[in-house]
Design a protein around this motif. Structure first.
Motif, PDB file in Angstrom:
ATOM      1  N   ASN A  24     -20.821  34.062   3.279  1.00 49.62           N
ATOM      2  CA  ASN A  24     -21.618  35.021   2.500  1.00 49.62           C
ATOM      3  C   ASN A  24     -20.778  36.239   2.120  1.00 49.62           C
ATOM      4  O   ASN A  24     -20.820  36.703   0.981  1.00 49.62           O
ATOM      5  N   ALA A  25     -20.021  36.765   3.075  1.00 53.34           N
ATOM      6  CA  ALA A  25     -19.199  37.944   2.807  1.00 53.34           C
ATOM      7  C   ALA A  25     -18.123  37.631   1.767  1.00 53.34           C
ATOM      8  O   ALA A  25     -17.882  38.429   0.852  1.00 53.34           O
ATOM      9  N   LEU A  26     -17.480  36.472   1.887  1.00 52.23           N
ATOM     10  CA  LEU A  26     -16.444  36.094   0.922  1.00 52.23           C
ATOM     11  C   LEU A  26     -17.018  35.941  -0.484  1.00 52.23           C
ATOM     12  O   LEU A  26     -16.363  36.296  -1.470  1.00 52.23           O
ATOM     13  N   GLU A  27     -18.243  35.421  -0.588  1.00 46.16           N
ATOM     14  CA  GLU A  27     -18.875  35.264  -1.897  1.00 46.16           C
ATOM     15  C   GLU A  27     -19.117  36.613  -2.563  1.00 46.16           C
ATOM     16  O   GLU A  27     -19.102  36.722  -3.793  1.00 46.16           O
ATOM     17  N   ILE A  28     -19.313  37.644  -1.777  1.00 50.69           N
ATOM     18  CA  ILE A  28     -19.535  38.988  -2.328  1.00 50.69           C
ATOM     19  C   ILE A  28     -18.213  39.626  -2.736  1.00 50.69           C
ATOM     20  O   ILE A  28     -18.077  40.147  -3.844  1.00 50.69           O
ATOM     21  N   VAL A  29     -17.210  39.598  -1.845  1.00 49.31           N
ATOM     22  CA  VAL A  29     -15.954  40.302  -2.134  1.00 49.31           C
ATOM     23  C   VAL A  29     -14.999  39.494  -3.012  1.00 49.31           C
ATOM     24  O   VAL A  29     -14.122  40.062  -3.652  1.00 49.31           O
ATOM     25  N   ALA A  30     -15.164  38.181  -3.036  1.00 47.83           N
ATOM     26  CA  ALA A  30     -14.306  37.316  -3.858  1.00 47.83           C
ATOM     27  C   ALA A  30     -15.168  36.204  -4.473  1.00 47.83           C
ATOM     28  O   ALA A  30     -15.137  35.065  -4.019  1.00 47.83           O
ATOM     29  N   PRO A  31     -15.953  36.537  -5.499  1.00 47.16           N
ATOM     30  CA  PRO A  31     -16.879  35.563  -6.073  1.00 47.16           C
ATOM     31  C   PRO A  31     -16.217  34.256  -6.522  1.00 47.16           C
ATOM     32  O   PRO A  31     -16.857  33.207  -6.504  1.00 47.16           O
ATOM     33  N   GLU A  32     -14.940  34.302  -6.859  1.00 45.44           N
ATOM     34  CA  GLU A  32     -14.234  33.081  -7.278  1.00 45.44           C
ATOM     35  C   GLU A  32     -14.119  32.073  -6.131  1.00 45.44           C
ATOM     36  O   GLU A  32     -13.866  30.895  -6.360  1.00 45.44           O
ATOM     37  N   ARG A  33     -14.352  32.507  -4.888  1.00 38.38           N
ATOM     38  CA  ARG A  33     -14.296  31.611  -3.724  1.00 38.38           C
ATOM     39  C   ARG A  33     -15.632  30.926  -3.450  1.00 38.38           C
ATOM     40  O   ARG A  33     -15.758  30.179  -2.496  1.00 38.38           O
ATOM     41  N   ALA A  35     -17.046  28.431  -4.526  1.00 33.50           N
ATOM     42  CA  ALA A  35     -17.063  26.970  -4.497  1.00 33.50           C
ATOM     43  C   ALA A  35     -15.802  26.369  -3.878  1.00 33.50           C
ATOM     44  O   ALA A  35     -15.532  25.180  -4.065  1.00 33.50           O
ATOM     45  N   ILE A  36     -15.037  27.154  -3.119  1.00 35.22           N
ATOM     46  CA  ILE A  36     -13.825  26.619  -2.476  1.00 35.22           C
ATOM     47  C   ILE A  36     -13.667  27.208  -1.079  1.00 35.22           C
ATOM     48  O   ILE A  36     -14.250  28.237  -0.754  1.00 35.22           O
ATOM     49  N   GLY A  37     -12.861  26.518  -0.254  1.00 37.13           N
ATOM     50  CA  GLY A  37     -12.468  27.085   1.027  1.00 37.13           C
ATOM     51  C   GLY A  37     -13.402  26.815   2.187  1.00 37.13           C
ATOM     52  O   GLY A  37     -13.282  27.441   3.229  1.00 37.13           O
ATOM     53  N   PHE A  38     -14.341  25.888   2.030  1.00 37.70           N
ATOM     54  CA  PHE A  38     -15.246  25.547   3.125  1.00 37.70           C
ATOM     55  C   PHE A  38     -15.475  24.045   3.107  1.00 37.70           C
ATOM     56  O   PHE A  38     -15.275  23.387   2.095  1.00 37.70           O
ATOM     57  N   ASN A  39     -15.876  23.512   4.260  1.00 33.68           N
ATOM     58  CA  ASN A  39     -16.103  22.071   4.302  1.00 33.68           C
ATOM     59  C   ASN A  39     -17.385  21.727   3.548  1.00 33.68           C
ATOM     60  O   ASN A  39     -18.380  22.433   3.626  1.00 33.68           O
ATOM     61  N   VAL A 165      -3.304  20.863   3.428  1.00 33.04           N
ATOM     62  CA  VAL A 165      -4.123  19.739   3.871  1.00 33.04           C
ATOM     63  C   VAL A 165      -5.510  19.848   3.237  1.00 33.04           C
ATOM     64  O   VAL A 165      -5.919  20.919   2.799  1.00 33.04           O
ATOM     65  N   ARG A 166      -6.226  18.732   3.234  1.00 34.99           N
ATOM     66  CA  ARG A 166      -7.605  18.689   2.757  1.00 34.99           C
ATOM     67  C   ARG A 166      -8.431  18.033   3.845  1.00 34.99           C
ATOM     68  O   ARG A 166      -8.210  16.883   4.187  1.00 34.99           O
ATOM     69  N   VAL A 167      -9.357  18.802   4.414  1.00 34.26           N
ATOM     70  CA  VAL A 167     -10.165  18.326   5.530  1.00 34.26           C
ATOM     71  C   VAL A 167     -11.647  18.498   5.194  1.00 34.26           C
ATOM     72  O   VAL A 167     -12.104  19.611   4.994  1.00 34.26           O
ATOM     73  N   MET A 168     -12.344  17.389   5.122  1.00 32.42           N
ATOM     74  CA  MET A 168     -13.792  17.380   4.896  1.00 32.42           C
ATOM     75  C   MET A 168     -14.190  18.229   3.685  1.00 32.42           C
ATOM     76  O   MET A 168     -15.158  18.971   3.718  1.00 32.42           O
ATOM     77  N   GLY A 169     -13.430  18.104   2.615  1.00 33.41           N
ATOM     78  CA  GLY A 169     -13.742  18.796   1.381  1.00 33.41           C
ATOM     79  C   GLY A 169     -13.174  20.193   1.265  1.00 33.41           C
ATOM     80  O   GLY A 169     -13.331  20.841   0.235  1.00 33.41           O
TER      81      GLY A 169
END
Length: 170
Positions: A24-33, A35-39, A165-169
């Protein structure tokens, strides 16, 4: 350019939050993230009673379906892998990608021995799309998020380390 290391107090502060709160915090401070960086595929938390972990990622790829092509080279590679894990900032979280096409999670790199070795090298946990084993005997306090639990290590060996690496999406 390498990033500055966080202080122990900053790491402790981050560990107070669960992963959805960090997302949630990353979506606020870096909206471009957003849809990326989480499984995007489920991971099984092997020890759900442990607190959240925070650390620096140490990446590797592994296989387990077929034996290594050159066992002597694999032993040299394993020593280099352990040196890589031991180096750099701590605490570390190992992020392992299983690259066995069609049979991801067939065998385990992770169990009693590897959890204790990695904990001794400064790691606090693991995230893998592979499997783990030895659940009751793994290092105490070593968190594991994995595809699941299977009984054998099969022909497990590290292929490469220190790269993307790519792990679980994620």
């Amino acid at each position: 350019m390498p990033h500055a290391e966080l202080t122990a107090a900053q790491l402790a502060e981050l560990a107070k939050f669960d992963t959805p709160t960090i997302c949630n915090a990353l979506e606020i401070v870096a909206p471009e993230r957003r849809a990326i960086g989480f499984n995007t595929q489920p991971l099984q938390c092997i020890y759900p009673d442990l607190p959240p972990i925070v650390g620096y990622a140490k990446t590797a790829t592994m296989r387990s379906v077929e034996p290594p092509v050159d066992p002597k080279k694999t032993q040299v590679q394993r020593l280099a892998y352990f040196e890589y894990i031991a180096a750099g900032p701590k605490p570390a979280i190992v992020v392992h990608q299983d690259i066995d096409a069609g049979q991801v999670g067939f065998g385990c790199f992770w169990g009693e021995v590897m959890s204790h070795v990695h904990q001794g090298l400064g790691c606090v946990g693991l995230i893998t799309d592979g499997s783990i084993r030895d659940v009751p005997m793994n290092a105490k306090g070593f968190q594991m998020l994995a595809r699941g639990v299977v009984p054998s290590h099969a022909w497990v060996h590290a292929v490469d380390f220190g790269g993307t690496v790519r792990v679980m999406g994620m």
